[in-house]
Write an enzyme that holds these catalytic residues in place. Structure first.
Site, PDB file in Angstrom:
ATOM      1  N   TYR A 154     -12.708  -3.790   8.255  1.00 39.92           N
ATOM      2  CA  TYR A 154     -11.763  -3.275   7.257  1.00 39.92           C
ATOM      3  C   TYR A 154     -12.336  -3.434   5.851  1.00 39.92           C
ATOM      4  CZ  TYR A 154      -8.010  -3.439   3.841  1.00 39.92           C
ATOM      5  OH  TYR A 154      -7.259  -3.256   2.705  1.00 39.92           O
ATOM      6  N   ARG A 214      -6.652 -19.944  10.798  1.00 41.03           N
ATOM      7  CA  ARG A 214      -6.913 -18.617  11.371  1.00 41.03           C
ATOM      8  C   ARG A 214      -8.408 -18.302  11.175  1.00 41.03           C
ATOM      9  NH1 ARG A 214      -3.207 -13.827   9.005  1.00 41.03           N
ATOM     10  NH2 ARG A 214      -4.318 -14.371   7.095  1.00 41.03           N
ATOM     11  N   ARG A 255      -3.637 -18.298  -2.361  1.00 40.18           N
ATOM     12  CA  ARG A 255      -3.845 -16.872  -2.622  1.00 40.18           C
ATOM     13  C   ARG A 255      -3.166 -16.476  -3.931  1.00 40.18           C
ATOM     14  NH1 ARG A 255      -6.611 -17.867   0.981  1.00 40.18           N
ATOM     15  NH2 ARG A 255      -6.967 -16.801   2.959  1.00 40.18           N
ATOM     16  N   LYS A 301      -5.326  -0.831   7.566  1.00 36.98           N
ATOM     17  CA  LYS A 301      -5.513  -2.038   6.742  1.00 36.98           C
ATOM     18  C   LYS A 301      -5.427  -3.366   7.501  1.00 36.98           C
ATOM     19  CE  LYS A 301      -0.659  -2.591   5.550  1.00 36.98           C
ATOM     20  NZ  LYS A 301       0.338  -3.000   4.596  1.00 36.98           N
ATOM     21  N   PHE A 346      -4.359   5.980  -1.432  1.00 34.78           N
ATOM     22  CA  PHE A 346      -3.934   4.789  -0.692  1.00 34.78           C
ATOM     23  C   PHE A 346      -4.226   4.897   0.800  1.00 34.78           C
ATOM     24  CE2 PHE A 346      -0.752   4.896  -4.189  1.00 34.78           C
ATOM     25  CZ  PHE A 346      -0.881   3.613  -4.675  1.00 34.78           C
ATOM     26  N   LEU A 363       2.042   9.316   8.504  1.00 32.91           N
ATOM     27  CA  LEU A 363       3.116   8.427   8.976  1.00 32.91           C
ATOM     28  C   LEU A 363       2.661   7.529  10.122  1.00 32.91           C
ATOM     29  CD1 LEU A 363       6.224  10.858   8.801  1.00 32.91           C
ATOM     30  CD2 LEU A 363       5.360   9.308   7.048  1.00 32.91           C
ATOM     31  N   SER A 364       1.349   7.258  10.202  1.00 30.12           N
ATOM     32  CA  SER A 364       0.861   6.376  11.276  1.00 30.12           C
ATOM     33  C   SER A 364       1.316   4.937  11.041  1.00 30.12           C
ATOM     34  CB  SER A 364      -0.671   6.429  11.362  1.00 30.12           C
ATOM     35  OG  SER A 364      -1.258   6.002  10.143  1.00 30.12           O
ATOM     36  N   THR A 406     -10.602  -8.296  -0.581  1.00 28.94           N
ATOM     37  CA  THR A 406     -11.415  -8.587   0.617  1.00 28.94           C
ATOM     38  C   THR A 406     -12.887  -8.285   0.386  1.00 28.94           C
ATOM     39  OG1 THR A 406      -9.519  -7.812   1.845  1.00 28.94           O
ATOM     40  CG2 THR A 406     -11.503  -8.098   3.111  1.00 28.94           C
ATOM     41  N   LYS A 408     -13.858  -0.716   2.678  1.00 27.74           N
ATOM     42  CA  LYS A 408     -13.526  -0.688   1.237  1.00 27.74           C
ATOM     43  C   LYS A 408     -14.806  -0.788   0.417  1.00 27.74           C
ATOM     44  CE  LYS A 408      -9.060  -0.458   1.665  1.00 27.74           C
ATOM     45  NZ  LYS A 408      -8.414   0.833   1.401  1.00 27.74           N
ATOM     46  N   SER A 461      -9.779  -3.639  -2.364  1.00 25.12           N
ATOM     47  CA  SER A 461      -9.131  -4.883  -1.969  1.00 25.12           C
ATOM     48  C   SER A 461      -9.978  -6.069  -2.387  1.00 25.12           C
ATOM     49  CB  SER A 461      -8.980  -4.885  -0.438  1.00 25.12           C
ATOM     50  OG  SER A 461      -8.661  -6.174   0.009  1.00 25.12           O
TER      51      SER A 461
HETATM   52  P1  NAD Z   1       0.429   1.107   4.338  1.00 24.87           P
HETATM   53  O1  NAD Z   1      -0.099   1.092   5.730  1.00 24.87           O
HETATM   54  O2  NAD Z   1       1.849   0.767   4.126  1.00 24.87           O
HETATM   55  O3  NAD Z   1       0.118   2.518   3.643  1.00 24.87           O
HETATM   56  C1  NAD Z   1      -0.991   3.300   3.983  1.00 24.87           C
HETATM   57  C2  NAD Z   1      -0.461   4.682   4.323  1.00 24.87           C
HETATM   58  O4  NAD Z   1      -1.558   5.540   4.673  1.00 24.87           O
HETATM   59  C3  NAD Z   1       0.489   4.670   5.523  1.00 24.87           C
HETATM   60  O5  NAD Z   1       1.685   5.314   5.146  1.00 24.87           O
HETATM   61  C4  NAD Z   1      -0.254   5.441   6.618  1.00 24.87           C
HETATM   62  O6  NAD Z   1       0.644   6.170   7.429  1.00 24.87           O
HETATM   63  C5  NAD Z   1      -1.169   6.336   5.786  1.00 24.87           C
HETATM   64  N1  NAD Z   1      -2.425   6.753   6.443  1.00 24.87           N
HETATM   65  C6  NAD Z   1      -3.354   5.972   7.053  1.00 24.87           C
HETATM   66  N2  NAD Z   1      -4.378   6.728   7.498  1.00 24.87           N
HETATM   67  C7  NAD Z   1      -4.100   8.024   7.149  1.00 24.87           C
HETATM   68  C8  NAD Z   1      -4.768   9.267   7.328  1.00 24.87           C
HETATM   69  N3  NAD Z   1      -5.931   9.335   7.966  1.00 24.87           N
HETATM   70  N4  NAD Z   1      -4.181  10.381   6.856  1.00 24.87           N
HETATM   71  C9  NAD Z   1      -2.974  10.326   6.216  1.00 24.87           C
HETATM   72  N5  NAD Z   1      -2.300   9.186   6.026  1.00 24.87           N
HETATM   73  C10 NAD Z   1      -2.854   8.033   6.488  1.00 24.87           C
HETATM   74  O7  NAD Z   1      -0.508   0.120   3.484  1.00 24.87           O
HETATM   75  P2  NAD Z   1      -0.322  -0.430   2.007  1.00 24.87           P
HETATM   76  O8  NAD Z   1      -0.071  -1.896   2.109  1.00 24.87           O
HETATM   77  O9  NAD Z   1       0.622   0.427   1.247  1.00 24.87           O
HETATM   78  O10 NAD Z   1      -1.799  -0.242   1.485  1.00 24.87           O
HETATM   79  C11 NAD Z   1      -2.196   0.917   0.757  1.00 24.87           C
HETATM   80  C12 NAD Z   1      -3.694   0.829   0.507  1.00 24.87           C
HETATM   81  O11 NAD Z   1      -3.977  -0.396  -0.178  1.00 24.87           O
HETATM   82  C13 NAD Z   1      -4.530   0.789   1.790  1.00 24.87           C
HETATM   83  O12 NAD Z   1      -5.710   1.540   1.565  1.00 24.87           O
HETATM   84  C14 NAD Z   1      -4.864  -0.680   1.938  1.00 24.87           C
HETATM   85  O13 NAD Z   1      -6.084  -0.867   2.619  1.00 24.87           O
HETATM   86  C15 NAD Z   1      -4.974  -1.131   0.496  1.00 24.87           C
HETATM   87  N6  NAD Z   1      -4.711  -2.568   0.326  1.00 24.87           N
HETATM   88  C16 NAD Z   1      -3.551  -3.108   0.799  1.00 24.87           C
HETATM   89  C17 NAD Z   1      -3.321  -4.481   0.667  1.00 24.87           C
HETATM   90  C18 NAD Z   1      -2.071  -5.109   1.234  1.00 24.87           C
HETATM   91  O14 NAD Z   1      -2.073  -6.331   1.454  1.00 24.87           O
HETATM   92  N7  NAD Z   1      -0.996  -4.379   1.465  1.00 24.87           N
HETATM   93  C19 NAD Z   1      -4.263  -5.295   0.016  1.00 24.87           C
HETATM   94  C20 NAD Z   1      -5.418  -4.697  -0.484  1.00 24.87           C
HETATM   95  C21 NAD Z   1      -5.632  -3.326  -0.328  1.00 24.87           C
HETATM   96  N1  UDP Z   2      -0.738 -17.474   6.613  1.00 25.28           N
HETATM   97  C1  UDP Z   2      -0.103 -18.435   7.386  1.00 25.28           C
HETATM   98  N2  UDP Z   2       0.709 -18.011   8.404  1.00 25.28           N
HETATM   99  C2  UDP Z   2       0.929 -16.694   8.680  1.00 25.28           C
HETATM  100  C3  UDP Z   2       0.288 -15.727   7.866  1.00 25.28           C
HETATM  101  C4  UDP Z   2      -0.545 -16.146   6.852  1.00 25.28           C
HETATM  102  O1  UDP Z   2      -0.288 -19.641   7.169  1.00 25.28           O
HETATM  103  O2  UDP Z   2       1.680 -16.371   9.614  1.00 25.28           O
HETATM  104  C5  UDP Z   2      -1.601 -17.908   5.496  1.00 25.28           C
HETATM  105  C6  UDP Z   2      -3.052 -17.439   5.591  1.00 25.28           C
HETATM  106  O3  UDP Z   2      -3.819 -18.375   6.325  1.00 25.28           O
HETATM  107  C7  UDP Z   2      -3.454 -17.353   4.110  1.00 25.28           C
HETATM  108  C8  UDP Z   2      -2.140 -16.939   3.410  1.00 25.28           C
HETATM  109  O4  UDP Z   2      -1.083 -17.301   4.317  1.00 25.28           O
HETATM  110  O5  UDP Z   2      -3.822 -18.622   3.623  1.00 25.28           O
HETATM  111  C9  UDP Z   2      -2.051 -15.432   3.130  1.00 25.28           C
HETATM  112  O6  UDP Z   2      -2.313 -14.729   4.330  1.00 25.28           O
HETATM  113  P1  UDP Z   2      -2.081 -13.156   4.448  1.00 25.28           P
HETATM  114  O7  UDP Z   2      -2.406 -12.773   5.865  1.00 25.28           O
HETATM  115  O8  UDP Z   2      -0.717 -12.808   3.938  1.00 25.28           O
HETATM  116  O9  UDP Z   2      -3.129 -12.526   3.428  1.00 25.28           O
HETATM  117  P2  UDP Z   2      -4.736 -12.648   3.374  1.00 25.28           P
HETATM  118  O10 UDP Z   2      -5.024 -13.328   2.067  1.00 25.28           O
HETATM  119  O11 UDP Z   2      -5.208 -13.412   4.533  1.00 25.28           O
HETATM  120  O12 UDP Z   2      -5.159 -11.228   3.372  1.00 25.28           O
END
Ligand code: NAD
Ligand code: UDP
Length: 342
Positions: free
Chosen positions: A148, A291, A230, A84, A80, A33-34, A126, A152, A124
């Site tokens: 980050y 950014r 995006r 992040k 998950f 729940l962090s 990324t 991954k 991701s």
């Molecule tokens: P989120 O932060 O909402 O969910 C991640 C969860 O993991 C949280 O509930 C957090 O409390 C828990 N957590 C973190 N470290 C932990 C640990 N050491 N032990 C137990 N729990 C822990 O994020 P999300 O958006 O749901 O993303 C889920 C996964 O997808 C992440 O690995 C993230 O990197 C990846 N991801 C997310 C995005 C995005 O834009 N949301 C994009 C690409 C990849």
């Molecule tokens: N962005 C923006 N204003 C904001 C947040 C994001 O213009 O306050 C733009 C950012 O430059 C990118 C797109 O929105 O072009 C998506 O950004 P986000 O941070 O949601 O995801 P990213 O692809 O960077 O992980």
């Protein structure tokens, strides 16, 4: 199957728990729940009418992992849990490497001990870093540019090595593009801590009056309107992608990477305009400097997931904005302020 979902009370995890339960799976969650609220799983129970077993604790706690695997007959893991935030990872690399990588190592070690070799991992887009061409396909060389993204990329490589050492492993690496939106019930959604870094939660908070105006990061990119492009994907489509990946890891050994995106790129101003249509009023914004670290264009080639997982995104940008807005309207301050009403 009994699926262990690490990070299951987070944004993508909670949506995936719903689809797992709807598909008849048993769900066990570990989350510290962090970056999430226990209310999310209460809502998952409310939406599905089904139970979720919850362990409140940390992946870094090996003893807890042992307890979970010894108390439950886990068949597969969807992983998950992780930190992040790109900016925070630049400021606190050790925190990110330790939490994300050590957490995954401990998880896989305990899985190996208990004979569980099926894992779906949240990677991701990324990991692609800045590439010369789009769309991005899975065979491109990985070149993450921040701690980050490097966690991954490194975890993907660690999982590849595990599979070489023991061919029993069956691993799906899911490279998400930009997850947005919320469950159509409006009961669960994205609940960022503090001021959102990401575009869509920022826009919803401007739309609700919680923030004054959107800052658009740059309008001189080589895109159709100069703003960054995006591949936004509805979180419920993403959740279905995990179900398909789970079916695949049950049937196939080895490591397989899949892009989960729509294959369509939208600019920042396209998203603003879709939101304005949904809410029926303008979103105030101003153009500011780009950014640091942002790339101009990122969108997926999602054909491999279509061919091998039989998965394809179905929800469009308007629906993503509509569902994000419903969640924001129903829960203007996120989960914690709603505890009394659950
Ligand atoms: P989120 O932060 O909402 O969910 C991640 C969860 O993991 C949280 O509930 C957090 O409390 C828990 N957590 C973190 N470290 C932990 C640990 N050491 N032990 C137990 N729990 C822990 O994020 P999300 O958006 O749901 O993303 C889920 C996964 O997808 C992440 O690995 C993230 O990197 C990846 N991801 C997310 C995005 C995005 O834009 N949301 C994009 C690409 C990849
Ligand atoms: N962005 C923006 N204003 C904001 C947040 C994001 O213009 O306050 C733009 C950012 O430059 C990118 C797109 O929105 O072009 C998506 O950004 P986000 O941070 O949601 O995801 P990213 O692809 O960077 O992980």
């Amino acid at each position: 199957m009994n699926i262990l979902v690490t990070g299951g009370s987070g944004y993508i995890g909670s949506h995936t728990c719903i689809e797992l339960l709807n598909a008849g799976h048993t769900v066990t969650v570990i989350d510290n729940l962090s970056n999430s609220s226990h209310v999310a799983l209460q809502r998952v129970r409310k939406i599905t009418g089904k139970e979720v077993k919850f362990y409140h604790g940390d992946l870094l706690n090996r003893q807890l992992l042992e307890t979970i695997f010894s108390q439950n007959q886990i068949d597969a893991v969807i992983h998950f849990a992780g930190l992040k935030a790109v900016g925070e990872s630049v400021a606190k690399p050790f925190l990110y490497y330790h939490n994300n990588i050590t957490g995954t190592l401990l998880l896989c070690d305990v899985m190996e001990k208990y004979g569980v070799h099926q894992i779906v991992f949240s990677s991701s887009a990324t990991v692609y870093g800045a590439q010369k061409t789009v769309p991005l396909s899975e065979e491109l060389p990985l070149q993450a540019t921040n701690p980050y993204g490097k966690t991954k990329q490194m975890i993907e490589e660690i999982l590849q090595d595990l599979s070489i050492a023991n061919p029993k492993w069956s691993i799906a690496l899911l490279r998400y593009f930009n997850p947005v939106g919320a469950h159509e019930s409006g009961l669960i959604g994205e609940d960022p801590n503090g001021i959102p870094n990401n575009l869509v939660p920022f826009i919803t908070q401007v739309a609700s009056g919680r923030l004054q105006e959107l800052k658009v990061f740059g309008n001189q990119y080589k895109t159709h309107d100069g703003t960054g492009v995006r591949d936004y994907i509805h979180v419920v489509d993403l959740a279905y992608g995990h179900l398909r990946a789970l079916e695949s890891v049950v049937q196939n050994n080895g490591v397989h990477a899949y892009n989960l995106g729509t294959g369509i790129g939208y600019s920042v101003l396209d998203v603003v305009s879709a939101f304005e249509q949904v809410i029926g009023k303008p979103i105030p914004y101003k153009i500011v400097d780009p950014r640091p670290g942002d790339i101009a264009v990122s969108y997926a080639d999602p054909s491999k997931a279509k061919e091998e997982l039989n998965w394809k995104a179905t929800k469009g940008l308007y629906e993503m904005c509509e569902d994000a807005w419903r969640w924001q309207k129903t829960n203007p301050l996120g989960y914690e302020k709603e505890i009394q009403s659950v």
